[in-house]
Design a protein around this motif. Structure first.
Motif, PDB file in Angstrom:
ATOM      1  N   MET A   1      38.381 -32.885   4.509  1.00  0.00           N
ATOM      2  CA  MET A   1      37.760 -32.397   5.721  1.00  0.00           C
ATOM      3  C   MET A   1      38.231 -30.976   5.993  1.00  0.00           C
ATOM      4  O   MET A   1      39.413 -30.700   5.908  1.00  0.00           O
ATOM      5  CB  MET A   1      38.176 -33.274   6.891  1.00  0.00           C
ATOM      6  CG  MET A   1      37.101 -34.197   7.331  1.00  0.00           C
ATOM      7  SD  MET A   1      37.339 -34.838   8.961  1.00  0.00           S
ATOM      8  CE  MET A   1      38.430 -36.165   8.722  1.00  0.00           C
ATOM      9  N   ASP A   2      37.292 -30.147   6.378  1.00  0.00           N
ATOM     10  CA  ASP A   2      37.682 -28.778   6.680  1.00  0.00           C
ATOM     11  C   ASP A   2      38.012 -28.636   8.165  1.00  0.00           C
ATOM     12  O   ASP A   2      37.831 -29.571   8.951  1.00  0.00           O
ATOM     13  CB  ASP A   2      36.586 -27.797   6.243  1.00  0.00           C
ATOM     14  CG  ASP A   2      35.291 -28.023   6.980  1.00  0.00           C
ATOM     15  OD1 ASP A   2      35.108 -29.126   7.511  1.00  0.00           O
ATOM     16  OD2 ASP A   2      34.460 -27.096   7.026  1.00  0.00           O
ATOM     17  N   GLN A   3      38.458 -27.471   8.571  1.00  0.00           N
ATOM     18  CA  GLN A   3      38.957 -27.239   9.935  1.00  0.00           C
ATOM     19  C   GLN A   3      37.857 -27.401  10.989  1.00  0.00           C
ATOM     20  O   GLN A   3      38.094 -27.968  12.054  1.00  0.00           O
ATOM     21  CB  GLN A   3      39.559 -25.823  10.031  1.00  0.00           C
ATOM     22  CG  GLN A   3      40.897 -25.667   9.365  1.00  0.00           C
ATOM     23  CD  GLN A   3      41.986 -26.444  10.093  1.00  0.00           C
ATOM     24  OE1 GLN A   3      41.802 -26.993  11.175  1.00  0.00           O
ATOM     25  NE2 GLN A   3      43.149 -26.537   9.445  1.00  0.00           N
ATOM     26  N   SER A   4      36.669 -26.896  10.703  1.00  0.00           N
ATOM     27  CA  SER A   4      35.595 -26.972  11.715  1.00  0.00           C
ATOM     28  C   SER A   4      35.185 -28.418  11.983  1.00  0.00           C
ATOM     29  O   SER A   4      34.886 -28.801  13.117  1.00  0.00           O
ATOM     30  CB  SER A   4      34.387 -26.147  11.270  1.00  0.00           C
ATOM     31  OG  SER A   4      33.862 -26.667  10.074  1.00  0.00           O
ATOM     32  N   GLU A   5      35.209 -29.249  10.941  1.00  0.00           N
ATOM     33  CA  GLU A   5      34.842 -30.646  11.139  1.00  0.00           C
ATOM     34  C   GLU A   5      35.912 -31.371  11.946  1.00  0.00           C
ATOM     35  O   GLU A   5      35.600 -32.207  12.800  1.00  0.00           O
ATOM     36  CB  GLU A   5      34.648 -31.318   9.776  1.00  0.00           C
ATOM     37  CG  GLU A   5      34.006 -32.687   9.871  1.00  0.00           C
ATOM     38  CD  GLU A   5      33.672 -33.268   8.506  1.00  0.00           C
ATOM     39  OE1 GLU A   5      33.652 -34.506   8.419  1.00  0.00           O
ATOM     40  OE2 GLU A   5      33.456 -32.497   7.559  1.00  0.00           O
ATOM     41  N   LYS A   6      37.176 -31.051  11.719  1.00  0.00           N
ATOM     42  CA  LYS A   6      38.271 -31.664  12.489  1.00  0.00           C
ATOM     43  C   LYS A   6      38.150 -31.278  13.960  1.00  0.00           C
ATOM     44  O   LYS A   6      38.310 -32.126  14.850  1.00  0.00           O
ATOM     45  CB  LYS A   6      39.623 -31.200  11.939  1.00  0.00           C
ATOM     46  CG  LYS A   6      40.014 -31.872  10.660  1.00  0.00           C
ATOM     47  CD  LYS A   6      41.386 -31.408  10.205  1.00  0.00           C
ATOM     48  CE  LYS A   6      41.762 -32.023   8.872  1.00  0.00           C
ATOM     49  NZ  LYS A   6      43.083 -31.591   8.431  1.00  0.00           N
ATOM     50  N   LYS A   7      37.840 -29.986  14.227  1.00  0.00           N
ATOM     51  CA  LYS A   7      37.684 -29.531  15.618  1.00  0.00           C
ATOM     52  C   LYS A   7      36.559 -30.290  16.304  1.00  0.00           C
ATOM     53  O   LYS A   7      36.668 -30.725  17.449  1.00  0.00           O
ATOM     54  CB  LYS A   7      37.368 -28.033  15.667  1.00  0.00           C
ATOM     55  CG  LYS A   7      38.558 -27.155  15.651  1.00  0.00           C
ATOM     56  CD  LYS A   7      38.087 -25.720  15.856  1.00  0.00           C
ATOM     57  CE  LYS A   7      39.238 -24.772  15.896  1.00  0.00           C
ATOM     58  NZ  LYS A   7      38.791 -23.396  16.081  1.00  0.00           N
ATOM     59  N   ARG A   8      35.448 -30.448  15.587  1.00  0.00           N
ATOM     60  CA  ARG A   8      34.288 -31.124  16.148  1.00  0.00           C
ATOM     61  C   ARG A   8      34.635 -32.565  16.495  1.00  0.00           C
ATOM     62  O   ARG A   8      34.292 -33.067  17.575  1.00  0.00           O
ATOM     63  CB  ARG A   8      33.145 -31.082  15.133  1.00  0.00           C
ATOM     64  CG  ARG A   8      31.805 -31.309  15.760  1.00  0.00           C
ATOM     65  CD  ARG A   8      30.639 -31.109  14.822  1.00  0.00           C
ATOM     66  NE  ARG A   8      30.881 -30.042  13.864  1.00  0.00           N
ATOM     67  CZ  ARG A   8      30.488 -30.050  12.592  1.00  0.00           C
ATOM     68  NH1 ARG A   8      29.821 -31.076  12.133  1.00  0.00           N
ATOM     69  NH2 ARG A   8      30.756 -29.062  11.788  1.00  0.00           N
ATOM     70  N   LYS A   9      35.347 -33.265  15.626  1.00  0.00           N
ATOM     71  CA  LYS A   9      35.714 -34.665  15.877  1.00  0.00           C
ATOM     72  C   LYS A   9      36.696 -34.761  17.038  1.00  0.00           C
ATOM     73  O   LYS A   9      36.620 -35.691  17.841  1.00  0.00           O
ATOM     74  CB  LYS A   9      36.303 -35.296  14.624  1.00  0.00           C
ATOM     75  CG  LYS A   9      35.250 -35.595  13.576  1.00  0.00           C
ATOM     76  CD  LYS A   9      35.828 -36.333  12.400  1.00  0.00           C
ATOM     77  CE  LYS A   9      34.732 -36.653  11.395  1.00  0.00           C
ATOM     78  NZ  LYS A   9      35.238 -37.407  10.261  1.00  0.00           N
ATOM     79  N   LEU A  10      37.626 -33.803  17.166  1.00  0.00           N
ATOM     80  CA  LEU A  10      38.559 -33.790  18.286  1.00  0.00           C
ATOM     81  C   LEU A  10      37.821 -33.606  19.615  1.00  0.00           C
ATOM     82  O   LEU A  10      38.118 -34.278  20.606  1.00  0.00           O
ATOM     83  CB  LEU A  10      39.588 -32.669  18.109  1.00  0.00           C
ATOM     84  CG  LEU A  10      40.885 -33.064  17.403  1.00  0.00           C
ATOM     85  CD1 LEU A  10      41.727 -31.839  17.100  1.00  0.00           C
ATOM     86  CD2 LEU A  10      41.670 -34.032  18.230  1.00  0.00           C
ATOM     87  N   ILE A  11      36.854 -32.698  19.636  1.00  0.00           N
ATOM     88  CA  ILE A  11      36.091 -32.436  20.878  1.00  0.00           C
ATOM     89  C   ILE A  11      35.284 -33.672  21.266  1.00  0.00           C
ATOM     90  O   ILE A  11      35.267 -34.091  22.429  1.00  0.00           O
ATOM     91  CB  ILE A  11      35.186 -31.208  20.704  1.00  0.00           C
ATOM     92  CG1 ILE A  11      36.043 -29.949  20.575  1.00  0.00           C
ATOM     93  CG2 ILE A  11      34.218 -31.075  21.872  1.00  0.00           C
ATOM     94  CD1 ILE A  11      35.268 -28.708  20.226  1.00  0.00           C
ATOM     95  N   VAL A  12      34.608 -34.289  20.305  1.00  0.00           N
ATOM     96  CA  VAL A  12      33.806 -35.483  20.602  1.00  0.00           C
ATOM     97  C   VAL A  12      34.714 -36.614  21.057  1.00  0.00           C
ATOM     98  O   VAL A  12      34.406 -37.342  22.015  1.00  0.00           O
ATOM     99  CB  VAL A  12      32.971 -35.890  19.365  1.00  0.00           C
ATOM    100  CG1 VAL A  12      32.308 -37.245  19.565  1.00  0.00           C
ATOM    101  CG2 VAL A  12      31.923 -34.839  19.065  1.00  0.00           C
ATOM    102  N   GLY A  13      35.892 -36.791  20.405  1.00  0.00           N
ATOM    103  CA  GLY A  13      36.837 -37.845  20.803  1.00  0.00           C
ATOM    104  C   GLY A  13      37.373 -37.597  22.201  1.00  0.00           C
ATOM    105  O   GLY A  13      37.511 -38.527  23.008  1.00  0.00           O
TER     106      GLY A  13
END
Length: 187
Positions: A1-13
């Protein structure tokens, strides 16, 4: 997983957790409101009940009377118009009006051909064909027997005294007289 995908999952969570907390708080508030005792209506005191009974006794419906309608009011549901009422005409005026309407309803006069605007300027005979020279509003025109002039006239016959033409839109024959003294013949 790249950084942008991790950020997106953190925001949605984070948004999901915030929604769950808000839902729990709203449920707690609703239960607090439900636990409050129901409000009982207040019954009026004895003085107040006596005052209401006295007011009922004071109100006499028979004193109100009946509505009275004026005969000048006319009918309520008649059709109305904004045009002013016309005064009644006497018999002579009515006869004059009837005569005017009879004239107006008479059929229009039959259409007629316009007067000929041509001036005869001369004629020429060549090879057994006669050519007529006409002028109209400063324009010179040449026509032969059976030919059309301005798509509105047809040249029907030619003699020494007159030219006969047909006005084509109405199929009406017209005659143009020739003044031999003024017009010259070309041979």
């Amino acid at each position: 997983m790249d950084q942008s995908e991790k950020k997106r999952k953190l925001i949605v969570g984070g948004a999901l957790v915030a929604t769950l907390i808000a839902a729990v708080l709203v449920e707690e508030e609703e239960t607090v409101i439900d636990t409050v005792d129901t409000i009982q209506p207040v019954k009026p005191s004895g003085d107040r009940v006596k005052n209401q009974e006295n007011n009922v006794e004071q109100l006499d419906v028979s004193k109100l009377g009946q509505r009275k309608f004026s005969s000048l009011a006319g009918e309520l549901f008649v059709p109305t118009t904004w045009a002013p009422k016309q005064p009644q005409a006497n018999l002579q005026e009515q006869a004059a009006i009837a005569a005017q309407t009879a004239k107006a309803s008479a059929p229009p006069p039959a259409p007629t051909a316009p007067p000929l605007q041509f001036k005869y300027t001369g004629k020429a005979i060549a090879d057994n064909e006669t050519w007529i020279f006409l002028s109209q509003a400063g324009e010179n025109l040449i026509a032969k027997l059976g030919g059309k002039i301005n798509d509105k006239y047809r040249l029907d016959s030619i003699n020494d005294d007159a030219i006969t033409m047909t006005y084509l839109p109405l199929n009406i024959k017209q005659t143009l007289t020739i003044n031999n003294k003024l017009a010259g013949n070309f041979r």
